[in-house]
Design a protein around this motif. Structure first.
Motif, PDB file in Angstrom:
ATOM      1  N   TYR A 198       0.680  -1.234   0.168  1.00 57.25           N
ATOM      2  CA  TYR A 198      -0.116  -0.022   0.114  1.00 57.25           C
ATOM      3  C   TYR A 198       0.887   1.237   0.128  1.00 57.25           C
ATOM      4  N   LYS A 199       2.265   1.175   0.092  1.00 57.02           N
ATOM      5  CA  LYS A 199       3.224   2.361  -0.102  1.00 57.02           C
ATOM      6  C   LYS A 199       3.061   3.587   0.570  1.00 57.02           C
ATOM      7  N   PHE A 200       2.701   3.376   2.018  1.00 56.74           N
ATOM      8  CA  PHE A 200       2.469   4.460   2.926  1.00 56.74           C
ATOM      9  C   PHE A 200       4.042   4.759   3.317  1.00 56.74           C
ATOM     10  N   PRO A 201       4.433   6.040   3.174  1.00 59.99           N
ATOM     11  CA  PRO A 201       5.637   6.528   3.670  1.00 59.99           C
ATOM     12  C   PRO A 201       6.016   5.819   4.934  1.00 59.99           C
ATOM     13  N   LYS A 202       7.181   5.086   5.084  1.00 56.65           N
ATOM     14  CA  LYS A 202       7.329   4.206   6.231  1.00 56.65           C
ATOM     15  C   LYS A 202       7.519   5.282   7.495  1.00 56.65           C
ATOM     16  N   ARG A 203       8.200   6.411   7.258  1.00 55.43           N
ATOM     17  CA  ARG A 203       8.546   7.207   8.446  1.00 55.43           C
ATOM     18  C   ARG A 203       7.255   7.852   8.974  1.00 55.43           C
ATOM     19  N   LEU A 204       6.675   8.322   8.175  1.00 57.23           N
ATOM     20  CA  LEU A 204       5.139   8.909   8.545  1.00 57.23           C
ATOM     21  C   LEU A 204       4.156   7.825   9.187  1.00 57.23           C
ATOM     22  N   ALA A 205       4.357   6.593   8.704  1.00 52.29           N
ATOM     23  CA  ALA A 205       3.416   5.679   9.261  1.00 52.29           C
ATOM     24  C   ALA A 205       3.917   5.255  10.566  1.00 52.29           C
ATOM     25  N   ALA A 206       5.411   5.158  10.750  1.00 52.96           N
ATOM     26  CA  ALA A 206       5.588   4.798  12.178  1.00 52.96           C
ATOM     27  C   ALA A 206       5.427   5.880  13.036  1.00 52.96           C
TER      28      ALA A 206
END
Ligand code: AR6
Length: 173
Positions: free
Chosen positions: A124-132
């Motif tokens: 689903y390609k959500f930006p990893k840092r933002l998701a964390a």
């Protein structure tokens, strides 16, 4: 609630509940969803089909709970993360809802130990840092967090592990 970090295959973990990054069909797919259905066996799919008959599809941000079949955990909580798709105003809120709704279900089922994968950060390609950042903030400020003993973030890829490692250094819970 203690917040802990792990780098592991979530299907190997012996906890009360593991969370699945599912899709709204609840019928399985790739990534962590594929691994959970493959290793957990047909009991999980049968339980998902019953839920579909009862309530239809599972909308983005919502969560449902099933048996964990042959997996070592007791339950699987299936939640549907948002597809990033170049962002958009409610994507962050939808991702936060995945964590909140999963924790609500956990508490309803008296779950004391729960493990989350990095929802939406694969296919689903959500930006990893933002998701964390969203994941950590949401669980750390969750209203009923004291009803859970241990919450693990289970990272699979090294990049997510390093991001969580850095962000959790400053988290006191
Ligand atoms: N254990 C723990 N984490 C894992 C595992 C595993 N065995 N396998 C992958 N990950 P993804 P999404 C990590 O793609 O982005 C499916 O087809 C992976 O490194 O599984 O929410 C569903 O059916 C990543 O950080 O889920 C949906 O259609 C994280 O799990 C769609 O993919 C999430 O990656 C959901 O996409």
């Amino acid at each position: 609630m203690k917040i802990k970090l792990l780098q592991a295959d979530i299907t190997t973990l012996n906890v009360d509940a593991i969370v699945n990054a599912a899709n709204s069909s609840l019928l399985g797919g790739g990534g962590v969803d594929g691994a959970i259905h493959r290793k957990g066996g047909s009991e999980i799919l049968e339980a998902c089909k019953k839920i579909r008959t009862r309530q239809g599809k599972c909308n983005t941000g919502e969560a449902v709970i099933t048996t964990a079949g042959k997996l070592p955990s007791k339950f699987v909580i299936h939640t549907v993360g948002p597809v990033w798709n170049n962002g958009g105003k409610n994507k962050k809120e939808l991702l936060a809802n995945c964590y909140k709704n999963s924790l609500d279900l956990a508490i309803e089922h008296n779950i004391k130990t729960i493990v989350f994968p990095n929802i939406s950060t694969g296919i689903y390609k959500f930006p990893k840092r933002l998701a964390a950042e969203i994941a950590i903030k949401t669980v750390a400020t969750y209203e009923y967090k004291n009803k859970i003993d241990e919450l693990y973030f289970c990272c699979f890829d090294q990049e997510n592990y390093e991001i969580y490692h850095e962000l959790l250094k400053n988290e006191h819970t």
